[in-house]
Design a protein around this motif. Structure first.
Motif, mmCIF file in Angstrom:
data_model
loop_
_atom_site.group_PDB
_atom_site.id
_atom_site.type_symbol
_atom_site.label_atom_id
_atom_site.label_comp_id
_atom_site.label_asym_id
_atom_site.label_seq_id
_atom_site.Cartn_x
_atom_site.Cartn_y
_atom_site.Cartn_z
ATOM 1 N N THR A 32 25.576 62.596 -44.644
ATOM 2 C CA THR A 32 24.642 61.759 -43.887
ATOM 3 C C THR A 32 24.226 62.361 -42.559
ATOM 4 O O THR A 32 23.391 61.791 -41.853
ATOM 5 N N ASP B 123 20.995 54.672 -47.682
ATOM 6 C CA ASP B 123 21.519 54.609 -49.046
ATOM 7 C C ASP B 123 20.904 55.631 -50.002
ATOM 8 O O ASP B 123 21.298 55.699 -51.164
ATOM 9 N N GLY B 124 19.923 56.399 -49.548
ATOM 10 C CA GLY B 124 19.311 57.402 -50.414
ATOM 11 C C GLY B 124 18.203 56.873 -51.292
ATOM 12 O O GLY B 124 17.696 57.594 -52.164
ATOM 13 N N SER C 194 30.261 67.093 -55.808
ATOM 14 C CA SER C 194 30.737 67.754 -54.599
ATOM 15 C C SER C 194 30.518 69.258 -54.657
ATOM 16 O O SER C 194 30.174 69.885 -53.653
ATOM 17 N N ALA D 277 24.340 60.710 -58.369
ATOM 18 C CA ALA D 277 25.590 61.122 -57.736
ATOM 19 C C ALA D 277 25.609 62.642 -57.650
ATOM 20 O O ALA D 277 25.675 63.333 -58.665
ATOM 21 N N THR E 73 21.363 55.288 -59.654
ATOM 22 C CA THR E 73 21.908 56.060 -58.547
ATOM 23 C C THR E 73 22.238 57.482 -58.982
ATOM 24 O O THR E 73 22.883 57.702 -60.005
ATOM 25 N N GLY F 198 19.179 54.958 -55.247
ATOM 26 C CA GLY F 198 20.012 55.533 -54.213
ATOM 27 C C GLY F 198 20.571 56.890 -54.605
ATOM 28 O O GLY F 198 20.419 57.341 -55.749
ATOM 29 N N ILE F 199 21.197 57.552 -53.640
ATOM 30 C CA ILE F 199 21.823 58.862 -53.860
ATOM 31 C C ILE F 199 23.188 58.823 -53.176
ATOM 32 O O ILE F 199 23.279 58.572 -51.965
ATOM 33 N N THR F 200 24.234 59.084 -53.936
ATOM 34 C CA THR F 200 25.568 59.184 -53.350
ATOM 35 C C THR F 200 25.972 60.657 -53.288
ATOM 36 O O THR F 200 25.358 61.513 -53.906
ATOM 37 N N GLY F 201 27.025 60.912 -52.523
ATOM 38 C CA GLY F 201 27.478 62.283 -52.356
ATOM 39 C C GLY F 201 26.691 63.042 -51.316
ATOM 40 O O GLY F 201 26.780 64.273 -51.230
ATOM 41 N N ARG F 202 25.912 62.314 -50.496
ATOM 42 C CA ARG F 202 25.126 62.950 -49.447
ATOM 43 C C ARG F 202 25.986 63.214 -48.216
ATOM 44 O O ARG F 202 26.945 62.499 -47.949
#
Length: 559
Positions: A309, A332-333, A378, A375, A373, A303-307
């Motif tokens: 969406t 969820d990436g 930002s 991240a 994952t 997965g990839i967070t910080g996207r």
């Protein structure tokens, strides 16, 4: 091979392959048609190898130079215009051309210096599978062109110039009498947007299904010419390396398979598409540089967070010898990139077309490299910076700006283009849609943004950012604030040296120009409008739309 195979033969008198192979061939391929199994085979007419696929397709390959000299589907000849054949580049010249049959596969091999080119036919299929191995720069080979007879697929699409007799740029951009423009460059599509290209009459479809482009250059968002059509005939392309607006060095090695597919009017089977097509039947053919599925690996990310969406994300892999990509799942990436040659790659996560994260990954044959994952910090996405005002979102594209969509399939002079002027006022609600996607030194340099600042904002220095996606002739922005403060002329970033803005592509190297504007440049009256004038500067380029220019991604003033 039968001793009678050396006789010159007519189109219907073909020497057969082995009966056992022909009898089972229709079950073996990814797109088996209604097979005439007894007719599957090949012959030698003296000048060409003649292959009958046992379905509805008969084709010929020159024994002298490896040209595709005939492409007959259901009795109709489709190959050729202007006395020219279909071939690599503009033809290879005298080559060594051989044919072998292995069960239900016929392979024609072409050797020209260090270049190897292959045509393969499968029993019962209306397809020709092609591979090209350009081993080095000693042989010019940057495309395969399928030349198609005139009058068979006439149309008036953006990449057709049948009805556009007036040349308006170079020798490849034309205008119709109604002011619309046409060019073979105007495909609209990035590489990741298409699996096949071609035409259909409703009763017959002629297509090239692209390869996975692992040995091509430019990445998933690259745009190149895909087809053209004029009153003289048409061309379908598999681009092995395209120099227009190119951002990467040429890669060498085996490219393919790409497929010439004929249908009864519909699109080619998805079983032929890159990422779907498997060719275990080619593992033992001896293709130079061929690596089968067992010699490849896979990269998968949980997965990839910080996207953000609101935008699609693409994960790319690249090194000096290969490139791959896959889409990140919106929820969820998650991503999966199969069929990767062993090696160490730079992995890049793109928000739309803007790189927002990079790392390295190593791939081994027969194994899956699983990544935890990712991240995205930002600070890696410029859209996350707090801004006093912002024109457009940061996506690595000019999407949203005036004329942005049109410019992927039309010349800037096209009658459908809105005026290239566009002073805008922050807070008007039309800041983005009213601002032109491209700026040129000789067309619209000096476009102005009007904005107010509070007393507190005007009392401080601020950073101004202008993002660009490519530039022509080193065009870059110099800014003037309130006609009193002028920035230094920034150094030009590395960008392609060829045409871009006029031939359907904004894709170059994304770059952000930053300007430190002192507090003394601002107006102190909060009711007064400050002005930001953007000039395009460069000592290169010519005039009008070929003057120095640049494509805009986003503009903002940080808090």
């Amino acid at each position: 091979m039968s001793e009678t195979a050396h006789r010159p033969v007519g189109r219907r008198a073909f020497v057969l392959g082995t009966a056992a192979a022909a009898g089972t061939a229709a079950l073996a391929g990814p797109l088996s048609g209604t097979a005439r199994a007894a007719a599957f085979g090949w012959s030698d007419d003296g000048s060409n190898y003649v292959v009958d696929t046992g379905a509805n397709l008969v084709f010929k390959v020159s024994k002298t130079n490896g040209d595709l000299t005939s492409l007959v589907y259901r009795g109709v000849e489709y190959q050729g215009y202007g006395g020219k054949n279909s071939h690599i580049e503009s033809g290879l010249g005298t080559s060594t051309v051989t044919l072998t049959q292995s069960g239900s596969t016929i392979l024609i091999s072409v050797t020209y210096g260090t270049l190897r080119h292959y045509y393969a036919a499968r029993s019962g299929e209306n397809n020709i599978y092609l591979w090209t191995n350009k081993a080095d720069s000693s042989v010019t080979a940057t495309r395969f062109i399928l030349r198609v007879k005139k009058g068979l697929f006439l149309n008036d699409e953006p990449d057709s110039y049948t009805y556009a007799p007036t040349t308006i740029e170079a020798s490849d951009v034309f205008a119709k009498s109604d002011g619309q423009t046409r060019s073979k460059h105007y495909s609209r599509l990035r590489v990741k947007d298409y699996d096949h290209i071609g035409w259909t009459t409703g009763g017959v479809g002629l297509w090239i299904v692209r390869s996975n482009h692992e040995k091509a250059s430019g990445g998933p968002f690259y745009r190149s010419l895909l087809r053209h059509q004029s009153a003289d005939g048409g061309g379908l392309y598999e681009i092995l390396y395209y120099g227009q607006n190119q951002t990467e060095a040429e890669r060498f090695g085996l490219q393919g398979p790409y497929v010439i597919a004929l249908t009864d009017g519909g699109a080619p089977s998805s079983a032929l598409f890159p990422g779907t097509l498997t060719t275990p039947w080619a593992d033992s053919l001896g293709l130079a540089g061929y690596v089968g599925a067992s010699g490849r690996g896979r990269v998968a990310g949980v997965g990839i967070t910080g996207r953000d969406t609101a935008h699609p994300y693409t994960v790319g892999l690249a090194n000096s010898t290969a490139q791959y990509w896959g889409s990140a799942r919106a929820s969820d990436g998650y991503y999966s990139i199969p069929g990767v040659l062993p090696g160490t790659y730079t992995l890049t996560v793109h928000k739309d077309e803007l790189a927002v994260y990079t790392t390295t990954v190593t791939v081994a044959a027969g194994a899956t490299t699983t990544l935890n994952t990712i991240a995205i910090p930002s600070s890696n996405d410029p859209s996350n910076a707090t801004a006093i005002w912002r024109v457009n979102d940061w996506t690595g594209t000019p999407a949203g700006f005036k004329n942005a969509d049109l410019m992927t399939y039309a010349h800037p002079s096209d009658v459908r283009a809105a005026p290239w002027t566009g002073n805008v006022v922050i807070g008007s609600g039309t800041e983005t849609s009213g601002f032109p996607c491209y700026l040129w030194k000789d067309v619209n340099s000096g476009i102005t943004i009007y904005f107010r600042l509070t007393a507190a904002q005007a009392a401080a220095a601020h950073t101004l950012r202008i993002g660009v996606t490519t530039a022509y002739a080193n065009g870059r922005p110099q800014v003037v604030v309130n006609d009193t403060w002028t920035s230094a002329i920034p150094s030009p970033p590395t960008q392609p040296s060829t045409r871009s803005l006029t031939n359907g592509s904004y894709r170059g190297n994304n770059h952000t120009f930053t300007y430190s504007v002192p507090a003394s440049a601002w107006l102190t009256d909060p009711n007064a409008y400050n002005t930001l004038k953007i000039n395009v500067v460069s000592g290169s380029g010519t005039t009008s739309y070929l003057s120095a220019g640049t494509a805009i991604d986003a503009i903002d003033l940080l808090a």
